[in-house]
Design a protein around this motif. Structure first.
Motif, PDB file in Angstrom:
ATOM      1  N   UNK A 116       2.078   6.269 -14.246  1.00 22.11           N
ATOM      2  CA  UNK A 116       3.108   6.037 -15.361  1.00 22.11           C
ATOM      3  C   UNK A 116       4.320   5.216 -15.125  1.00 22.11           C
ATOM      4  N   UNK A 117       4.814   5.449 -13.941  1.00 20.79           N
ATOM      5  CA  UNK A 117       5.905   4.506 -13.509  1.00 20.79           C
ATOM      6  C   UNK A 117       5.405   3.032 -13.249  1.00 20.79           C
ATOM      7  N   UNK A 118       4.463   2.798 -12.889  1.00 20.89           N
ATOM      8  CA  UNK A 118       3.951   1.295 -12.584  1.00 20.89           C
ATOM      9  C   UNK A 118       3.552   0.552 -14.250  1.00 20.89           C
ATOM     10  N   UNK A 119       3.280   1.562 -15.201  1.00 22.32           N
ATOM     11  CA  UNK A 119       2.992   1.130 -16.454  1.00 22.32           C
ATOM     12  C   UNK A 119       4.202   0.740 -17.035  1.00 22.32           C
ATOM     13  N   UNK A 120       5.404   1.688 -16.806  1.00 19.57           N
ATOM     14  CA  UNK A 120       6.575   1.428 -17.270  1.00 19.57           C
ATOM     15  C   UNK A 120       7.273  -0.084 -16.824  1.00 19.57           C
ATOM     16  N   UNK A 121       7.022  -0.344 -15.637  1.00 17.29           N
ATOM     17  CA  UNK A 121       7.915  -1.444 -14.964  1.00 17.29           C
ATOM     18  C   UNK A 121       7.188  -2.732 -14.566  1.00 17.29           C
ATOM     19  N   UNK A 122       5.644  -2.614 -14.791  1.00 18.92           N
ATOM     20  CA  UNK A 122       5.052  -3.802 -14.538  1.00 18.92           C
ATOM     21  C   UNK A 122       5.177  -5.014 -15.734  1.00 18.92           C
ATOM     22  N   UNK A 141      10.500   5.267  -6.789  1.00 19.46           N
ATOM     23  CA  UNK A 141       8.982   5.314  -5.944  1.00 19.46           C
ATOM     24  C   UNK A 141       9.249   6.310  -4.884  1.00 19.46           C
ATOM     25  N   UNK A 142      10.274   6.409  -4.178  1.00 20.26           N
ATOM     26  CA  UNK A 142      10.404   7.202  -2.785  1.00 20.26           C
ATOM     27  C   UNK A 142      10.089   8.688  -3.285  1.00 20.26           C
ATOM     28  N   UNK A 143      10.515   9.156  -4.612  1.00 26.36           N
ATOM     29  CA  UNK A 143      10.281  10.567  -4.846  1.00 26.36           C
ATOM     30  C   UNK A 143       8.799  10.838  -5.324  1.00 26.36           C
ATOM     31  N   UNK A 189       0.965  -0.993   0.112  1.00 23.48           N
ATOM     32  CA  UNK A 189       0.096  -0.024   0.052  1.00 23.48           C
ATOM     33  C   UNK A 189       0.812   1.315  -0.170  1.00 23.48           C
ATOM     34  N   UNK A 190       0.686   1.985  -0.984  1.00 25.62           N
ATOM     35  CA  UNK A 190       1.405   3.471  -0.782  1.00 25.62           C
ATOM     36  C   UNK A 190       0.482   4.480  -1.025  1.00 25.62           C
ATOM     37  N   UNK A 191       0.759   5.825  -0.920  1.00 23.28           N
ATOM     38  CA  UNK A 191       0.223   6.897  -1.000  1.00 23.28           C
ATOM     39  C   UNK A 191       0.947   7.898  -1.450  1.00 23.28           C
ATOM     40  N   UNK A 192       0.609   8.410  -2.738  1.00 29.90           N
ATOM     41  CA  UNK A 192       1.486   9.260  -3.757  1.00 29.90           C
ATOM     42  C   UNK A 192       1.354  10.575  -3.077  1.00 29.90           C
ATOM     43  N   UNK A 193       2.347  11.512  -3.258  1.00 30.52           N
ATOM     44  CA  UNK A 193       2.457  12.931  -2.810  1.00 30.52           C
ATOM     45  C   UNK A 193       1.233  13.561  -3.524  1.00 30.52           C
ATOM     46  N   UNK A 194       0.673  14.689  -3.250  1.00 32.43           N
ATOM     47  CA  UNK A 194      -0.520  15.549  -3.901  1.00 32.43           C
ATOM     48  C   UNK A 194       0.155  15.820  -5.292  1.00 32.43           C
ATOM     49  N   UNK A 195      -0.663  15.466  -6.295  1.00 34.53           N
ATOM     50  CA  UNK A 195      -0.317  15.726  -7.596  1.00 34.53           C
ATOM     51  C   UNK A 195       0.587  14.821  -8.467  1.00 34.53           C
ATOM     52  N   UNK A 196       1.035  13.570  -7.551  1.00 28.82           N
ATOM     53  CA  UNK A 196       1.999  12.663  -8.309  1.00 28.82           C
ATOM     54  C   UNK A 196       1.287  11.406  -8.687  1.00 28.82           C
ATOM     55  N   UNK A 197      -0.090  11.371  -8.407  1.00 27.65           N
ATOM     56  CA  UNK A 197      -0.865  10.109  -8.609  1.00 27.65           C
ATOM     57  C   UNK A 197      -0.423   9.673 -10.380  1.00 27.65           C
ATOM     58  N   UNK A 198      -0.373  10.462 -11.216  1.00 24.14           N
ATOM     59  CA  UNK A 198      -0.401  10.119 -12.593  1.00 24.14           C
ATOM     60  C   UNK A 198       0.962   9.679 -12.721  1.00 24.14           C
ATOM     61  N   UNK A 199       1.992  10.569 -12.291  1.00 20.85           N
ATOM     62  CA  UNK A 199       3.242  10.034 -12.385  1.00 20.85           C
ATOM     63  C   UNK A 199       3.635   8.389 -11.857  1.00 20.85           C
ATOM     64  N   UNK A 200       3.009   8.371 -10.644  1.00 18.85           N
ATOM     65  CA  UNK A 200       3.165   6.756 -10.067  1.00 18.85           C
ATOM     66  C   UNK A 200       2.370   5.843 -10.967  1.00 18.85           C
TER      67      UNK A 200
END
Length: 97
Positions: free
Chosen positions: A21-27, A79-81, A8-19
């Protein structure tokens, strides 16, 4: 015995789309990784910044090998960013009840 993982992870405000996109890249690589049975991404209906990653692995050893590989690739820094705090990772095994 199969291992079930809930991350379970919660993104920083405004970073959900970036997260996402990262998942789409790595999955694709995750799904092809030896021992990965299934991985599914969920978003909280009430908070679009909250994600759950449901994973199933052939064994705890396979999952640990995957985590070690991902650590070597620098993924955890990426991910940490994007997240507001460290993700929660819980491991489960099925009970035959």
């Amino acid at each position: 015995m199969a291992l079930h993982v809930i991350l379970e992870a919660e993104t920083q405000e405004g970073k959900a789309d970036d997260f996402k996109a990262l998942l789409t890249e790595i999955l694709p690589d995750t799904r092809r990784y030896e021992g990965c049975i299934q991985i599914e991404i969920l978003t909280n209906c009430e908070n679009p910044n909250e994600f759950a990653v449901l994973e199933q692995w052939q064994s705890s050893e396979a999952y640990q090998a995957y985590l070690n590989w991902r650590a070597e690739t620098g993924l955890f820094d990426r991910i940490g960013a994007l997240v507001s705090s460290a993700p929660s990772i819980r491991r489960f095994q099925r009970e035959n009840i």
